[in-house]
Scaffold this motif. Structure first.
Motif, short mmCIF file in Angstrom:
data_model
loop_
_atom_site.label_atom_id
_atom_site.label_comp_id
_atom_site.label_asym_id
_atom_site.label_seq_id
_atom_site.Cartn_x
_atom_site.Cartn_y
_atom_site.Cartn_z
N LEU A 165 44.38 -62.26 36.41
CA LEU A 165 43.24 -62.01 35.53
C LEU A 165 42.01 -61.68 36.37
O LEU A 165 41.28 -60.73 36.09
CB LEU A 165 42.96 -63.23 34.66
CG LEU A 165 41.79 -63.06 33.70
CD1 LEU A 165 42.22 -62.26 32.48
CD2 LEU A 165 41.24 -64.42 33.26
N LEU A 183 40.84 -61.08 28.91
CA LEU A 183 42.20 -61.59 28.79
C LEU A 183 43.07 -60.62 27.98
O LEU A 183 44.21 -60.32 28.37
CB LEU A 183 42.17 -62.97 28.13
CG LEU A 183 43.49 -63.74 28.06
CD1 LEU A 183 44.09 -63.93 29.43
CD2 LEU A 183 43.26 -65.09 27.39
N ILE A 187 46.35 -58.55 29.54
CA ILE A 187 47.68 -58.71 28.94
C ILE A 187 48.21 -57.36 28.48
O ILE A 187 49.38 -57.04 28.68
CB ILE A 187 47.62 -59.72 27.77
CG1 ILE A 187 47.34 -61.13 28.30
CG2 ILE A 187 48.92 -59.69 26.97
CD1 ILE A 187 47.07 -62.15 27.22
N VAL A 207 51.44 -66.60 30.04
CA VAL A 207 50.05 -66.77 30.50
C VAL A 207 49.86 -68.20 30.98
O VAL A 207 50.24 -69.16 30.29
CB VAL A 207 49.05 -66.47 29.36
CG1 VAL A 207 47.62 -66.69 29.82
CG2 VAL A 207 49.24 -65.04 28.86
N ILE A 228 41.82 -69.06 25.62
CA ILE A 228 43.17 -68.60 25.94
C ILE A 228 44.11 -68.68 24.75
O ILE A 228 44.77 -67.70 24.39
CB ILE A 228 43.74 -69.37 27.15
CG1 ILE A 228 42.83 -69.21 28.38
CG2 ILE A 228 45.14 -68.86 27.49
CD1 ILE A 228 43.25 -69.99 29.60
N ILE A 232 45.85 -65.46 22.75
CA ILE A 232 47.31 -65.31 22.72
C ILE A 232 47.80 -65.20 21.28
O ILE A 232 48.66 -64.37 20.95
CB ILE A 232 47.99 -66.49 23.44
CG1 ILE A 232 47.76 -66.39 24.96
CG2 ILE A 232 49.49 -66.53 23.14
CD1 ILE A 232 48.27 -67.57 25.75
N VAL A 242 53.74 -62.49 23.89
CA VAL A 242 52.96 -63.21 24.89
C VAL A 242 52.96 -64.69 24.54
O VAL A 242 52.84 -65.07 23.36
CB VAL A 242 51.52 -62.65 24.97
CG1 VAL A 242 50.80 -62.70 23.64
CG2 VAL A 242 50.72 -63.36 26.06
N PRO A 245 49.23 -71.09 26.71
CA PRO A 245 49.16 -71.16 28.18
C PRO A 245 50.04 -72.29 28.74
O PRO A 245 50.16 -73.34 28.14
CB PRO A 245 47.68 -71.47 28.43
CG PRO A 245 47.23 -72.19 27.20
CD PRO A 245 48.01 -71.61 26.06
N LEU A 264 50.89 -63.93 33.87
CA LEU A 264 49.48 -63.67 34.14
C LEU A 264 48.83 -64.97 34.62
O LEU A 264 48.77 -65.95 33.87
CB LEU A 264 48.76 -63.15 32.89
CG LEU A 264 47.26 -62.88 33.07
CD1 LEU A 264 47.02 -61.76 34.09
CD2 LEU A 264 46.60 -62.53 31.74
#
Length: 353
Positions: A165, A183, A187, A207, A228, A232, A242, A245, A264
Motif C-alpha cells: 500500500l 486502499l 486493491i 489484505v 480497512i 473491503i 478481497v 484484514p 496487500l
C-alpha cells in the motif's frame, strides 16, 4: 530500428560500484537467453569490458551508439556516456550513483518511447543516487512520474505475490497515508495486474491489517475498523474477491497466504520481511499498475561482495523471465480485450479440450 523477433529487454546497470554489472553479465553469459530476448544494456562498452575481466565472465557483447543499431540475438551495450569512469567497488560514491542514474533515466526514456519492450533495473543505492536532477526514494517513484498509470510495488516469486500500500515512507507516516481512496486504488491495481499480467480470471486478494492482531476490534488501533474493513466490504459488494484484514504474523506463519493469489501489505517491511524470508534470491520486484513493464531483482547493491565475482545472479535472471512472461500475458490480454470474438473462440477451445 530493426525490430527484434524476440523481446527487446532494456537493462539499466545500477550503481557502478555494486553488483549490478556482474549479475547482468552473468545472466546473459548463457547464450540460450538470447533465444528468449535481445538485451540492450544502457551503460558503456569500455566500462563493461573492464568489469568482464574483473569478474572473469565469458559474456560477449556488441557496442552500439544508437538504438537503431541493435543486433538481434546479441548482447547490445548502448554507450550512454563516453568518458572513462574510475570504479571503487564496494563504496557508495557520488560518481557510482550518478552514472547508475544516467543509465536508468536513458533506459526509462527508451521504454517510454517504445524503443525497448520491457525494462529490467539493476540495484541503485538510494542515498548516493540523490542529486539536483534525481530526488526520488527509488526506481518506482521515478517511473510513476514518467509513465502512465499508478505504480504499485509487487514482489513476485512463483505464486507468492506481495503488494505494498505504501513503500518508501517512514513507518510513523504510514497511518496518515491509509485512506479508503488509496486502499481501493491499490486493491484494484492488484486485481487488474493479476488479470492482465498473470492471466488469472477471478483472483483472490488478501489484505493485511495495519496494527498488531489487526487492531483486536479497535483495542490496539482503530484503522481496521474505520478504514480497512469498510473498504473491503464495499469492494466485495462490487464482486472483487478481497478478504481481510488479516494479522500479518499469523497470516504468513500459518501459510495462509497460499490460499490467495496476492497479498496487500500496509507498509514496506510488513510485506518484504516475510517475502524475502520465504523467497530471497529468487524473488522479483515488479512495478504493477503502469502502462509499461519494469522488473528488478529482490536485492540491493551488495557492496560487500562487489567486484569479487561471487554475486548470485538468479534473482536478476528471474526478473528477466518475469518481464518476458508479463509482456506475453499483457499482449494476449490486450488482444482479447480488443476482440470480443476472440474471447468466445478461447472459451470454445477450452470446452473442446
Amino acid at each position: 530500428m530493426k525490430k527484434a523477433e524476440n523481446i527487446l529487454v532494456g537493462i539499466s546497470i545500477g550503481d557502478l560500484n555494486g553488483i549490478g554489472s556482474e549479475v547482468v553479465l552473468k545472466t546473459f553469459e548463457d547464450t540460450r537467453m538470447m533465444e528468449l530476448c535481445t538485451p540492450v544494456i544502457f551503460a558503456n562498452v569500455k566500462l563493461l569490458s573492464f568489469i568482464k575481466k574483473t569478474i572473469e565472465t565469458e559474456a560477449m557483447f556488441h557496442g552500439i551508439d544508437t538504438l537503431d543499431q541493435v543486433v538481434v540475438g546479441k548482447i547490445n551495450v548502448l554507450n550512454v556516456w563516453r568518458e572513462g569512469v574510475d570504479l571503487t567497488f564496494g563504496e557508495a560514491t557520488e560518481l557510482g550513483g550518478s552514472f547508475g542514474i544516467q543509465s536508468f533515466v536513458a533506459a526509462t526514456k527508451a521504454l517510454k518511447e517504445g524503443k525497448i519492450d520491457v525494462l529490467v533495473t539493476a540495484p541503485i543505492n538510494k542515498y548516493n543516487a540523490q542529486s539536483d536532477d534525481f530526488k526520488f526514494p527509488g526506481h518506482t517513484d521515478y517511473l510513476d512520474q514518467e509513465l502512465e498509470g499508478n505504480a504499485l510495488m509487487l514482489m513476485v516469486q512463483d505464486r507468492l505475490r506481495v503488494g505494498l500500500l505504501t513503500d518508501h515512507i517512514p513507518v510513523n507516516e504510514v497511518s496518515q497515508h491509509l485512506t479508503e481512496k488509496l486502499l481501493s486504488e491499490k486493491i484494484e491495481t492488484i486485481r487488474k495486474t493479476l488479470v492482465q499480467d498473470f492471466s488469472l480470471v477471478k483472483p483472490k486478494i488478501a489484505v493485511l491489517g495495519l496494527n498488531p492482531h489487526s487492531g483486536d476490534n479497535g483495542v490496539i488501533g482503530k484503522e481496521e475498523e474505520t478504514i480497512i474493513k469498510p473498504t473491503i466490504k464495499k469492494l466485495a459488494e462490487k464482486g472483487i474477491l478481497v478478504y481481510g484484514p488479516f494479522p500479518a504474523d499469523g497470516f504468513f506463519g500459518s501459510n495462509q497466504y497460499e490460499k490467495y493469489d496476492a497479498v496487500l501489505a500496509m507498509y514496506h517491511d510488513q510485506g518484504l520481511v516475510p517475502f524475502k524470508t520465504l523467497s530471497f534470491g529468487k524473488g522479483v520486484n515488479f512495478t504493477a499498475g503502469l502502462a509499461k513493464i519494469r522488473t528488478s531483482p529482490d536485492h540491493g547493491t551488495a557492496f560487500d561482495i562487489a567486484g569479487k565475482g561471487t554475486a548470485d545472479f538468479n534473482s536478476f535472471k528471474e526478473a528477466v523471465y518475469l518481464a518476458i512472461d508479463v509482456f506475453h500475458s499483457r499482449n494476449q490480454y490486450l488482444e482479447i480485450s480488443a476482440n470480443p470474438m476472440r474471447i468466445r473462440e478461447i472459451k470454445e477451445e477450452k470446452n473442446i479440450r
